[in-house]
Structures are given as C-alpha cells and as structure tokens.
Design an enzyme around this catalytic site. Structure first.
Site, PDB file in Angstrom:
ATOM      1  N   HIS A 100       0.840  -1.194   0.000  1.00 42.43           N
ATOM      2  CA  HIS A 100       0.000   0.000   0.000  1.00 42.43           C
ATOM      3  C   HIS A 100       0.880   1.252   0.000  1.00 42.43           C
ATOM      4  CE1 HIS A 100      -3.337  -2.517   1.978  1.00 42.43           C
ATOM      5  NE2 HIS A 100      -3.860  -2.062   0.860  1.00 42.43           N
ATOM      6  N   CYS A 160      -2.826   0.842   9.485  1.00 45.39           N
ATOM      7  CA  CYS A 160      -3.901  -0.075   9.047  1.00 45.39           C
ATOM      8  C   CYS A 160      -4.876  -0.415  10.156  1.00 45.39           C
ATOM      9  CB  CYS A 160      -3.304  -1.404   8.566  1.00 45.39           C
ATOM     10  SG  CYS A 160      -1.744  -1.286   7.772  1.00 45.39           S
TER      11      CYS A 160
HETATM   12  C1  CIR Z   1      -4.028  -7.498   3.674  1.00 40.46           C
HETATM   13  O1  CIR Z   1      -3.182  -8.051   2.944  1.00 40.46           O
HETATM   14  O2  CIR Z   1      -5.019  -6.936   3.223  1.00 40.46           O
HETATM   15  C2  CIR Z   1      -3.787  -7.513   5.166  1.00 40.46           C
HETATM   16  N1  CIR Z   1      -3.179  -8.752   5.538  1.00 40.46           N
HETATM   17  C3  CIR Z   1      -2.925  -6.362   5.584  1.00 40.46           C
HETATM   18  C4  CIR Z   1      -3.550  -5.035   5.307  1.00 40.46           C
HETATM   19  C5  CIR Z   1      -2.659  -3.928   5.686  1.00 40.46           C
HETATM   20  N2  CIR Z   1      -3.314  -2.677   5.530  1.00 40.46           N
HETATM   21  C6  CIR Z   1      -2.701  -1.557   5.214  1.00 40.46           C
HETATM   22  O3  CIR Z   1      -1.509  -1.554   4.920  1.00 40.46           O
HETATM   23  N3  CIR Z   1      -3.438  -0.459   5.169  1.00 40.46           N
END
Ligand code: CIR
Length: 253
Positions: free
Chosen positions: A161, A248
């Site tokens: 991201h 996140c």
């Molecule tokens: C994913 O791959 O969607 C989750 N395991 C981690 C999300 C992390 N979110 C972020 O960086 N905003």
C-alpha cells in the site's frame, strides 16, 4: 486534529489473514495484547476510540483502515482489491452511519483500499497498486472534489500500500522509504528518510502532535525525534506478520 478513532478487535481467524511477510503465523493472544496497547496509545493522544467486535468471517478485518476513507466532510466506503476483504464494507457502512451524514461508495470496476490513500490537509494522494486501480482512484477523486477536496495518483512498484512506505507527519514533514524518496510528487515536502533495513517503520501515524511508531526501529526513532516530535512506540509484531502496520489498525478522524 483527530477527535475519534475506530478500531476492530482481531478475531481468532486472524491467522488466516493474507500475508506475504514470511514471518510465520501471528500469535492470537499476543495480537490481542498488542491491539489493546495500540488502543491505549491512541487514547493517550486524546482521541475517543470506538472498539468494534471481532468479525471472525473476515480474517483481515482488524486492518480497518482499508475499508473506508474518512474526511472532514464525508466518509467514502472503499471496494477492497483483495476479494476476501470485500465483504468487510457491509459492517463498516453501518458503523459509519452513526458518525457521518454524507457517505459515498466506490463501485465496480473500481477497486481501492484506503491504505493506499494519504491525507495531506484537504489533498489526498492515492497509490495505484495491486489493490487499487485507476477506476477506484478516479471515483475517489470525484467524491473528494464533490466535497471541496482534491486527489492525485501515485504509481507504486515495490510495496503493498502507499502508506506501507510513506507517512505524512504534518508540518510539511514526510517520512519516506525506498521508491517514495525520489517521486516528483513528494519533493515539495521535507523528506525524513527511513533506511531500507528499517522499512517497516515508514508506516507511522501522527496523532495530535505525537507520532506512534512501531517498536524496534532505533534509526527511525532517532530521525523522528530529531525532527522534533514526541513519539510513542507500539509493538505491532503480530500484525507485521500479516503485512499490517500502525496505520492499518485504525480509522482516525
Ligand atoms: C491485507 O493483505 O489486506 C492484510 N493482511 C494487511 C492489510 C494492511 N493494511 C494496510 O496496509 N493499510
């Protein structure tokens, strides 16, 4: 200033979350302790934290940042690029009705996760990534403009991201690592460089003057303290195992 935050308690299904980190499975009990510490850190920065119950149906739902963009004018529900995460938007929409009069939604073929969106005042940088496509970004910019804000896109090559590699710390200071150090769009900021061997620590959050940083990154800590910030370290090792970081884990507004 932020007055509120929303978090979601991790479920036992956390261990089934998406991961490319190669760091093994998260320890659920430890994740709960770390999540509680994270909430305490947010509260200490003066925000009122709404804690949502765990949702076992969605292993990644503790990464609540990805399912909505919260602005001063409106909430915009995303359409996550990860198929296993799309259903998370149903629950968050209900929650946000208590906080927002204006709620918009990104629709197919648009895909976007708000981990790809960085707020700088009333402008929003949107990363085009494996999770966020042009249609998602275009729809998001359309909604931002409808409410008097603006957005622009940034291409990502190396990270999951946008905010995996960059964090705006207000006062024109931008924490950046890797590919983001040389992007034209970011040269107008004072860049605070994060070394590649501490790249995980580029995902920090500014909360009302304090910067929450992940525990265990001494060079990043020195850089951020050197820029004059009060910092608070939070151990998020179990969330790192799922490619997740400090930003996140909450929606801040
Ligand atoms: C994913 O791959 O969607 C989750 N395991 C981690 C999300 C992390 N979110 C972020 O960086 N905003």
């Amino acid at each position: 200033m932020f007055t509120k935050a929303i978090v979601r308690t991790p479920g036992k299904s956390l261990t089934n979350g998406i991961s490319t980190a190669g760091l093994g499975l998260p320890d659920y009990e430890l994740a709960l302790v770390q999540h509680a510490d994270y909430i305490e850190a947010l509260a200490a920065c003066g925000v009122e934290v709404t804690v949502l119950d765990a949702d076992e149906a969605y292993p990644d739902s503790t990464f609540v940042e990805d399912v909505a963009l919260l602005t001063s004018e409106c909430a915009i529900i995303t359409n996550p690029g990860a198929d296993t995460r799309r259903g998370e938007i149903i629950a968050i929409k209900k929650v946000l009705k208590d906080f927002y009069e204006h709620i918009e939604e990104i629709r197919e073929p648009g895909r976007i996760e708000a981990g790809d969106i960085m707020m700088v005042g009333d402008h929003f940088y949107i990363g085009l990534s494996e999770r966020t496509n042009q249609s998602g970004a275009d729809q998001m910019i359309g909604y931002l403009e409808k409410y008097g804000m603006s957005g622009s896109v940034v291409m990502l090559a190396e990270v999951l991201h946008l905010k995996t590699g960059i964090a705006y710390l207000e006062e024109n200071n931008l924490l950046a690592c890797g590919e983001f150090l040389t992007k034209d769009a970011f040269q107008k900021f004072k860049l605070l460089e994060i070394d590649q061997d501490e790249s995980y620590s580029a995902n920090c959050i500014w909360v009302n003057g304090t910067v929450l940083i992940p525990m265990g990154y001494p060079k990043a800590r020195a850089t951020i303290e050197g820029a004059g910030y009060k910092i608070k370290e939070v151990d998020v090792s179990e969330f790192r195992k799922l490619d997740g970081g400090l930003s996140c884990l909450s929606l801040r507004f």
